[in-house]
Design a protein around this motif. Structure first.
Motif, PDB file in Angstrom:
ATOM      1  N   ALA A   1     -13.725 -16.816  61.663  1.00  0.00           N
ATOM      2  CA  ALA A   1     -13.020 -16.219  60.526  1.00  0.00           C
ATOM      3  C   ALA A   1     -12.691 -14.773  60.902  1.00  0.00           C
ATOM      4  O   ALA A   1     -13.549 -14.045  61.409  1.00  0.00           O
ATOM      5  CB  ALA A   1     -13.889 -16.263  59.283  1.00  0.00           C
ATOM      6  N   LEU A   2     -11.457 -14.380  60.670  1.00  0.00           N
ATOM      7  CA  LEU A   2     -10.981 -13.048  61.042  1.00  0.00           C
ATOM      8  C   LEU A   2     -10.180 -12.446  59.900  1.00  0.00           C
ATOM      9  O   LEU A   2      -9.561 -13.174  59.112  1.00  0.00           O
ATOM     10  CB  LEU A   2     -10.093 -13.131  62.285  1.00  0.00           C
ATOM     11  CG  LEU A   2     -10.735 -13.726  63.535  1.00  0.00           C
ATOM     12  CD1 LEU A   2      -9.671 -14.154  64.520  1.00  0.00           C
ATOM     13  CD2 LEU A   2     -11.687 -12.718  64.147  1.00  0.00           C
ATOM     14  N   VAL A   3     -10.164 -11.114  59.833  1.00  0.00           N
ATOM     15  CA  VAL A   3      -9.344 -10.391  58.858  1.00  0.00           C
ATOM     16  C   VAL A   3      -8.757  -9.175  59.570  1.00  0.00           C
ATOM     17  O   VAL A   3      -9.500  -8.314  60.044  1.00  0.00           O
ATOM     18  CB  VAL A   3     -10.181  -9.930  57.639  1.00  0.00           C
ATOM     19  CG1 VAL A   3      -9.315  -9.124  56.677  1.00  0.00           C
ATOM     20  CG2 VAL A   3     -10.805 -11.125  56.927  1.00  0.00           C
TER      21      VAL A   3
ATOM     22  N   HIS B   1       2.672  -5.495  60.890  1.00  0.00           N
ATOM     23  CA  HIS B   1       1.893  -6.733  60.975  1.00  0.00           C
ATOM     24  C   HIS B   1       0.897  -6.642  62.119  1.00  0.00           C
ATOM     25  O   HIS B   1       0.889  -5.689  62.886  1.00  0.00           O
ATOM     26  CB  HIS B   1       2.804  -7.957  61.124  1.00  0.00           C
ATOM     27  CG  HIS B   1       3.743  -7.899  62.284  1.00  0.00           C
ATOM     28  ND1 HIS B   1       3.340  -7.985  63.601  1.00  0.00           N
ATOM     29  CD2 HIS B   1       5.088  -7.759  62.319  1.00  0.00           C
ATOM     30  CE1 HIS B   1       4.381  -7.919  64.391  1.00  0.00           C
ATOM     31  NE2 HIS B   1       5.462  -7.768  63.648  1.00  0.00           N
ATOM     32  N   THR B   2       0.027  -7.656  62.223  1.00  0.00           N
ATOM     33  CA  THR B   2      -0.986  -7.665  63.275  1.00  0.00           C
ATOM     34  C   THR B   2      -0.300  -7.670  64.634  1.00  0.00           C
ATOM     35  O   THR B   2       0.572  -8.507  64.894  1.00  0.00           O
ATOM     36  CB  THR B   2      -1.898  -8.898  63.144  1.00  0.00           C
ATOM     37  OG1 THR B   2      -2.404  -8.957  61.807  1.00  0.00           O
ATOM     38  CG2 THR B   2      -3.054  -8.832  64.133  1.00  0.00           C
TER      39      THR B   2
ATOM     40  N   GLN C   1      -6.782 -10.622  72.126  1.00  0.00           N
ATOM     41  CA  GLN C   1      -8.189 -10.196  72.099  1.00  0.00           C
ATOM     42  C   GLN C   1      -9.028 -11.161  71.271  1.00  0.00           C
ATOM     43  O   GLN C   1     -10.159 -11.498  71.645  1.00  0.00           O
ATOM     44  CB  GLN C   1      -8.306  -8.777  71.534  1.00  0.00           C
ATOM     45  CG  GLN C   1      -7.722  -7.723  72.438  1.00  0.00           C
ATOM     46  CD  GLN C   1      -7.693  -6.353  71.774  1.00  0.00           C
ATOM     47  OE1 GLN C   1      -7.658  -6.226  70.549  1.00  0.00           O
ATOM     48  NE2 GLN C   1      -7.682  -5.312  72.598  1.00  0.00           N
ATOM     49  N   TRP C   2      -8.498 -11.607  70.154  1.00  0.00           N
ATOM     50  CA  TRP C   2      -9.222 -12.559  69.316  1.00  0.00           C
ATOM     51  C   TRP C   2      -9.447 -13.877  70.060  1.00  0.00           C
ATOM     52  O   TRP C   2     -10.502 -14.501  69.931  1.00  0.00           O
ATOM     53  CB  TRP C   2      -8.490 -12.804  68.015  1.00  0.00           C
ATOM     54  CG  TRP C   2      -8.583 -11.664  67.037  1.00  0.00           C
ATOM     55  CD1 TRP C   2      -9.453 -10.608  67.056  1.00  0.00           C
ATOM     56  CD2 TRP C   2      -7.787 -11.487  65.877  1.00  0.00           C
ATOM     57  NE1 TRP C   2      -9.231  -9.790  65.979  1.00  0.00           N
ATOM     58  CE2 TRP C   2      -8.210 -10.302  65.229  1.00  0.00           C
ATOM     59  CE3 TRP C   2      -6.737 -12.208  65.316  1.00  0.00           C
ATOM     60  CZ2 TRP C   2      -7.631  -9.840  64.054  1.00  0.00           C
ATOM     61  CZ3 TRP C   2      -6.153 -11.744  64.146  1.00  0.00           C
ATOM     62  CH2 TRP C   2      -6.602 -10.572  63.519  1.00  0.00           C
TER      63      TRP C   2
ATOM     64  N   LEU D   1      -9.282 -18.679  63.306  1.00  0.00           N
ATOM     65  CA  LEU D   1      -8.862 -18.933  64.683  1.00  0.00           C
ATOM     66  C   LEU D   1      -9.763 -20.016  65.256  1.00  0.00           C
ATOM     67  O   LEU D   1     -10.985 -19.854  65.305  1.00  0.00           O
ATOM     68  CB  LEU D   1      -8.966 -17.665  65.533  1.00  0.00           C
ATOM     69  CG  LEU D   1      -8.635 -17.829  67.015  1.00  0.00           C
ATOM     70  CD1 LEU D   1      -7.196 -18.304  67.224  1.00  0.00           C
ATOM     71  CD2 LEU D   1      -8.886 -16.525  67.761  1.00  0.00           C
ATOM     72  N   SER D   2      -9.157 -21.122  65.666  1.00  0.00           N
ATOM     73  CA  SER D   2      -9.915 -22.224  66.248  1.00  0.00           C
ATOM     74  C   SER D   2      -9.584 -22.379  67.718  1.00  0.00           C
ATOM     75  O   SER D   2      -8.486 -22.021  68.165  1.00  0.00           O
ATOM     76  CB  SER D   2      -9.614 -23.530  65.514  1.00  0.00           C
ATOM     77  OG  SER D   2     -10.237 -23.509  64.248  1.00  0.00           O
TER      78      SER D   2
END
Length: 145
Positions: free
Chosen positions: A14-16, A27-28, A35-36, A83-84
């Motif tokens: 889980a990411l925010v 935006h991101t 990196q994630w 993110l999976s």
């Protein structure tokens, strides 16, 4: 959110996005997604039972030979994301494939998909080397189709 992931049995983080993840377009930043993916790959490996300490002890590592990312839609500060990752292929000797899917938690819409082609290397030399038995046992058991 639907459970319609690209593959079964995802390993999920889980990411925010935080303020420092947001770029000049509001935006991101795409580099944050990369990196994630690295964070998710390591977390998945550790959950399977292989850590960086194991890599060092065995003088082997799965290194990214090629990375590909499809940035489909943006994400924004404060949005809950999932993110999976999965291992989707392995030749049991030298190469593996890891896939990623980033979805918005609120509606399940996919924002990014990624794929890594991985190769086993000897850490001390950087040269490709056969996967040790521990890698084969752990990673082969985790491959999904």
């Amino acid at each position: 959110m639907s459970d319609d992931w690209d593959y079964a049995s995802p390993f999920t983080l889980a990411l925010v996005p935080a303020p420092e993840h947001i770029d000049g377009l509001g935006h991101t930043n795409n580099a944050v997604y990369v990196q994630w993916c690295e964070q998710a790959g390591w977390a998945h490996s550790e959950a399977l039972g292989l850590s960086l300490d194991d890599y060092r002890r065995l003088d082997r590592a799965m290194a990214i030979r090629e990375g590909h990312y499809d940035y489909l839609l943006p994400s924004f500060e404060g949005e809950a994301l999932l993110l999976s990752t999965w291992l989707t292929a392995s030749d049991g000797r030298l190469a593996m494939e890891r896939r990623f899917q980033l979805r918005r938690a609120s509606d399940g819409v996919t924002l990014m998909r990624g794929r890594w082609a991985l190769v086993c290397i000897e850490i001390s030399s950087g040269k490709p080397r056969r996967m040790p038995a521990e890698f084969v046992a752990v990673y082969e058991a985790a491959v999904v189709s």
